[in-house]
Design a protein around this motif. Sequence first.
Motif, PDB file in Angstrom:
ATOM      1  N   MET A   1       1.478   6.656  -6.466  1.00 16.35           N
ATOM      2  CA  MET A   1       3.094   5.804  -6.408  1.00 16.35           C
ATOM      3  C   MET A   1       3.303   5.794  -6.895  1.00 16.35           C
ATOM      4  SD  MET A   1       3.406   7.017  -1.943  1.00 16.35           S
ATOM      5  CE  MET A   1       4.865   6.122  -1.938  1.00 16.35           C
ATOM      6  N   LEU A   2       2.438   4.095  -7.274  1.00 15.81           N
ATOM      7  CA  LEU A   2       2.614   3.360  -7.988  1.00 15.81           C
ATOM      8  C   LEU A   2       3.342   2.893  -9.503  1.00 15.81           C
ATOM      9  CD1 LEU A   2       1.488   0.844  -5.645  1.00 15.81           C
ATOM     10  CD2 LEU A   2       4.217   1.291  -6.043  1.00 15.81           C
ATOM     11  N   GLY A   3       2.976   4.415  -9.811  1.00 17.11           N
ATOM     12  CA  GLY A   3       3.071   5.500 -11.847  1.00 17.11           C
ATOM     13  C   GLY A   3       2.629   4.188 -12.538  1.00 17.11           C
ATOM     14  N   THR A   4       2.612   4.056 -13.378  1.00 25.37           N
ATOM     15  CA  THR A   4       2.122   3.434 -14.677  1.00 25.37           C
ATOM     16  C   THR A   4       2.647   2.015 -14.960  1.00 25.37           C
ATOM     17  OG1 THR A   4       2.953   4.780 -16.532  1.00 25.37           O
ATOM     18  CG2 THR A   4       1.027   5.446 -15.375  1.00 25.37           C
ATOM     19  N   ALA A   5       3.864   2.036 -14.221  1.00 25.96           N
ATOM     20  CA  ALA A   5       4.334   1.148 -15.009  1.00 25.96           C
ATOM     21  C   ALA A   5       3.662   0.137 -15.234  1.00 25.96           C
ATOM     22  CB  ALA A   5       6.115   1.013 -14.754  1.00 25.96           C
TER      23      ALA A   5
ATOM     24  N   VAL B   1      -8.791  10.451   6.249  1.00 25.95           N
ATOM     25  CA  VAL B   1      -7.785  10.661   5.420  1.00 25.95           C
ATOM     26  C   VAL B   1      -7.317   9.484   5.443  1.00 25.95           C
ATOM     27  CG1 VAL B   1      -4.880  12.119   6.569  1.00 25.95           C
ATOM     28  CG2 VAL B   1      -7.491  12.999   6.885  1.00 25.95           C
ATOM     29  N   ILE B   2      -7.052   9.010   6.969  1.00 30.39           N
ATOM     30  CA  ILE B   2      -6.680   7.235   6.471  1.00 30.39           C
ATOM     31  C   ILE B   2      -6.961   6.342   4.969  1.00 30.39           C
ATOM     32  CG2 ILE B   2      -6.602   5.000   7.919  1.00 30.39           C
ATOM     33  CD1 ILE B   2      -4.966   6.683   9.383  1.00 30.39           C
ATOM     34  N   LYS B   3      -8.027   6.709   4.703  1.00 27.95           N
ATOM     35  CA  LYS B   3      -9.100   5.882   3.297  1.00 27.95           C
ATOM     36  C   LYS B   3      -7.578   6.384   2.617  1.00 27.95           C
ATOM     37  CE  LYS B   3     -13.479   5.508   4.769  1.00 27.95           C
ATOM     38  NZ  LYS B   3     -15.201   5.858   4.959  1.00 27.95           N
ATOM     39  N   GLN B   4      -6.962   7.670   2.789  1.00 28.72           N
ATOM     40  CA  GLN B   4      -6.889   8.215   1.291  1.00 28.72           C
ATOM     41  C   GLN B   4      -5.519   7.129   0.651  1.00 28.72           C
ATOM     42  OE1 GLN B   4      -8.180  10.831  -0.439  1.00 28.72           O
ATOM     43  NE2 GLN B   4      -5.895  10.726  -2.029  1.00 28.72           N
ATOM     44  N   HIS B   5      -5.097   6.716   1.840  1.00 24.08           N
ATOM     45  CA  HIS B   5      -3.442   5.937   1.444  1.00 24.08           C
ATOM     46  C   HIS B   5      -3.677   5.497   0.771  1.00 24.08           C
ATOM     47  CE1 HIS B   5      -4.905   2.735   4.469  1.00 24.08           C
ATOM     48  NE2 HIS B   5      -3.875   1.306   3.552  1.00 24.08           N
ATOM     49  N   CYS B   6      -5.150   4.325   0.562  1.00 21.02           N
ATOM     50  CA  CYS B   6      -5.292   3.857  -0.805  1.00 21.02           C
ATOM     51  C   CYS B   6      -5.278   3.732  -1.858  1.00 21.02           C
ATOM     52  CB  CYS B   6      -6.730   2.698  -0.553  1.00 21.02           C
ATOM     53  SG  CYS B   6      -6.702   2.241   1.034  1.00 21.02           S
ATOM     54  N   ILE B   7      -5.838   5.383  -2.297  1.00 21.23           N
ATOM     55  CA  ILE B   7      -5.620   5.847  -3.218  1.00 21.23           C
ATOM     56  C   ILE B   7      -3.814   6.473  -3.436  1.00 21.23           C
ATOM     57  CG2 ILE B   7      -6.055   8.262  -4.196  1.00 21.23           C
ATOM     58  CD1 ILE B   7      -8.921   8.065  -2.603  1.00 21.23           C
ATOM     59  N   ASP B   8      -3.510   6.958  -2.358  1.00 16.64           N
ATOM     60  CA  ASP B   8      -2.168   7.366  -2.419  1.00 16.64           C
ATOM     61  C   ASP B   8      -1.031   6.853  -3.625  1.00 16.64           C
ATOM     62  OD1 ASP B   8      -2.891  10.501  -1.903  1.00 16.64           O
ATOM     63  OD2 ASP B   8      -2.506  10.034   0.218  1.00 16.64           O
ATOM     64  N   GLY B   9      -1.493   5.143  -2.325  1.00 19.48           N
ATOM     65  CA  GLY B   9      -0.445   4.485  -2.914  1.00 19.48           C
ATOM     66  C   GLY B   9      -0.346   4.123  -4.399  1.00 19.48           C
ATOM     67  N   GLU B  10      -1.637   3.558  -4.426  1.00 16.93           N
ATOM     68  CA  GLU B  10      -1.829   3.322  -5.950  1.00 16.93           C
ATOM     69  C   GLU B  10      -1.413   4.555  -7.370  1.00 16.93           C
ATOM     70  OE1 GLU B  10      -5.895   3.965  -7.655  1.00 16.93           O
ATOM     71  OE2 GLU B  10      -5.905   2.512  -9.188  1.00 16.93           O
TER      72      GLU B  10
ATOM     73  N   GLY C   1      -2.927  -2.463  -7.435  1.00 13.04           N
ATOM     74  CA  GLY C   1      -4.642  -2.884  -7.456  1.00 13.04           C
ATOM     75  C   GLY C   1      -4.742  -3.166  -5.422  1.00 13.04           C
ATOM     76  N   ILE C   2      -3.307  -3.735  -5.189  1.00  9.37           N
ATOM     77  CA  ILE C   2      -2.851  -4.391  -3.539  1.00  9.37           C
ATOM     78  C   ILE C   2      -3.286  -3.083  -3.582  1.00  9.37           C
ATOM     79  CG2 ILE C   2      -1.747  -5.226  -2.190  1.00  9.37           C
ATOM     80  CD1 ILE C   2      -0.868  -7.622  -4.170  1.00  9.37           C
ATOM     81  N   ALA C   3      -2.348  -1.698  -3.624  1.00 16.09           N
ATOM     82  CA  ALA C   3      -2.151  -0.683  -2.466  1.00 16.09           C
ATOM     83  C   ALA C   3      -4.037  -0.306  -2.530  1.00 16.09           C
ATOM     84  CB  ALA C   3      -1.208   0.047  -3.321  1.00 16.09           C
ATOM     85  N   ARG C   4      -4.762  -0.012  -4.165  1.00 19.56           N
ATOM     86  CA  ARG C   4      -5.674   0.810  -3.865  1.00 19.56           C
ATOM     87  C   ARG C   4      -6.719  -0.379  -3.096  1.00 19.56           C
ATOM     88  NH1 ARG C   4      -8.306   5.512  -6.690  1.00 19.56           N
ATOM     89  NH2 ARG C   4     -10.302   5.144  -6.277  1.00 19.56           N
ATOM     90  N   GLU C   5      -7.021  -1.557  -3.290  1.00 19.49           N
ATOM     91  CA  GLU C   5      -8.259  -2.434  -2.918  1.00 19.49           C
ATOM     92  C   GLU C   5      -8.063  -3.543  -1.331  1.00 19.49           C
ATOM     93  OE1 GLU C   5      -9.418  -3.567  -7.418  1.00 19.49           O
ATOM     94  OE2 GLU C   5      -8.561  -5.141  -6.445  1.00 19.49           O
ATOM     95  N   HIS C   6      -6.575  -3.202  -0.575  1.00 21.36           N
ATOM     96  CA  HIS C   6      -6.792  -4.167   0.168  1.00 21.36           C
ATOM     97  C   HIS C   6      -6.941  -3.567   1.824  1.00 21.36           C
ATOM     98  CE1 HIS C   6      -3.316  -0.899   1.357  1.00 21.36           C
ATOM     99  NE2 HIS C   6      -3.409  -1.337   2.547  1.00 21.36           N
ATOM    100  N   HIS C   7      -8.287  -2.715   1.427  1.00 19.74           N
ATOM    101  CA  HIS C   7      -9.511  -2.810   2.170  1.00 19.74           C
ATOM    102  C   HIS C   7     -10.763  -2.527   1.891  1.00 19.74           C
ATOM    103  CE1 HIS C   7      -6.804  -1.386   5.741  1.00 19.74           C
ATOM    104  NE2 HIS C   7      -5.550  -0.962   4.205  1.00 19.74           N
ATOM    105  N   GLU C   8     -10.148  -3.129   0.969  1.00 24.26           N
ATOM    106  CA  GLU C   8     -12.261  -3.256   0.427  1.00 24.26           C
ATOM    107  C   GLU C   8     -12.585  -4.630   0.881  1.00 24.26           C
ATOM    108  OE1 GLU C   8     -14.324  -1.792  -1.251  1.00 24.26           O
ATOM    109  OE2 GLU C   8     -13.072  -0.213  -2.279  1.00 24.26           O
TER     110      GLU C   8
END
Length: 220
Positions: A104-108, A93-102, A116-123
Amino acid sequence: MEQERIASEELRRTGLQGISHLVLAATIKDRTTGTHLQRVRRYVEAIAERLGLPGDLVEEFGYSSVMHDVGKIHTPDHILQSEHHLSDAEFSVIKQHCIDGEKMLGTARFFETARGIAREHHERWDGKGYPDGKKGEEISLAARIVSIADVFDALTSKRPYKEAWSAEAGLQAIEAGAGERFDPEIVAGFVALAKEGVLERISSEVAASADDDQPGSSAK
Ligand SMILES: [Fe+2]
Ligand SMILES: [Fe+2]
């Protein structure tokens, strides 16, 4: 031309305003302090500058870094604030925050780096991170920088489950992670900044300007 300039400046301001709302909501939910985000932002800018990136990119990496955990808005409180060891199910469930963050930040375009940061900062550099197991330069440069700044600040800050580590101990942990968790070149830059006293200066400047990090506050 002038109209275009005004329009793009307005877009930029709207974007920045959006950031502060998003970040405020995530900060309250996560019980992190604004000072964590300020320090991460300043560390990220210092590293980016050190790596020789142009000023506009340094600025973009900086403001984008404060959104690294916005996805935690969707993480249930009992998991986010748990002080015991997380089960595998809770951790996924915690891991999901990266996917949700990306998401939430839409397409602009304005939020491209932030996504990229939201998705990848725990890679991790060695590919053992989450959510995608990307490795090396598959991970965006901005995310590789943020992960070092974020981990260093987490280690050297007091959290509900731990005391603050000294800067030396924090730095040693970052150095030990070079080539495993972290990009070794960025670690070298970070260590150089520490030796020059830049990290210490940033941390004391943020503390001096902070109103939520006074003794006795619930800084976590
Ligand atoms: Fe995170
Ligand atoms: Fe963080």
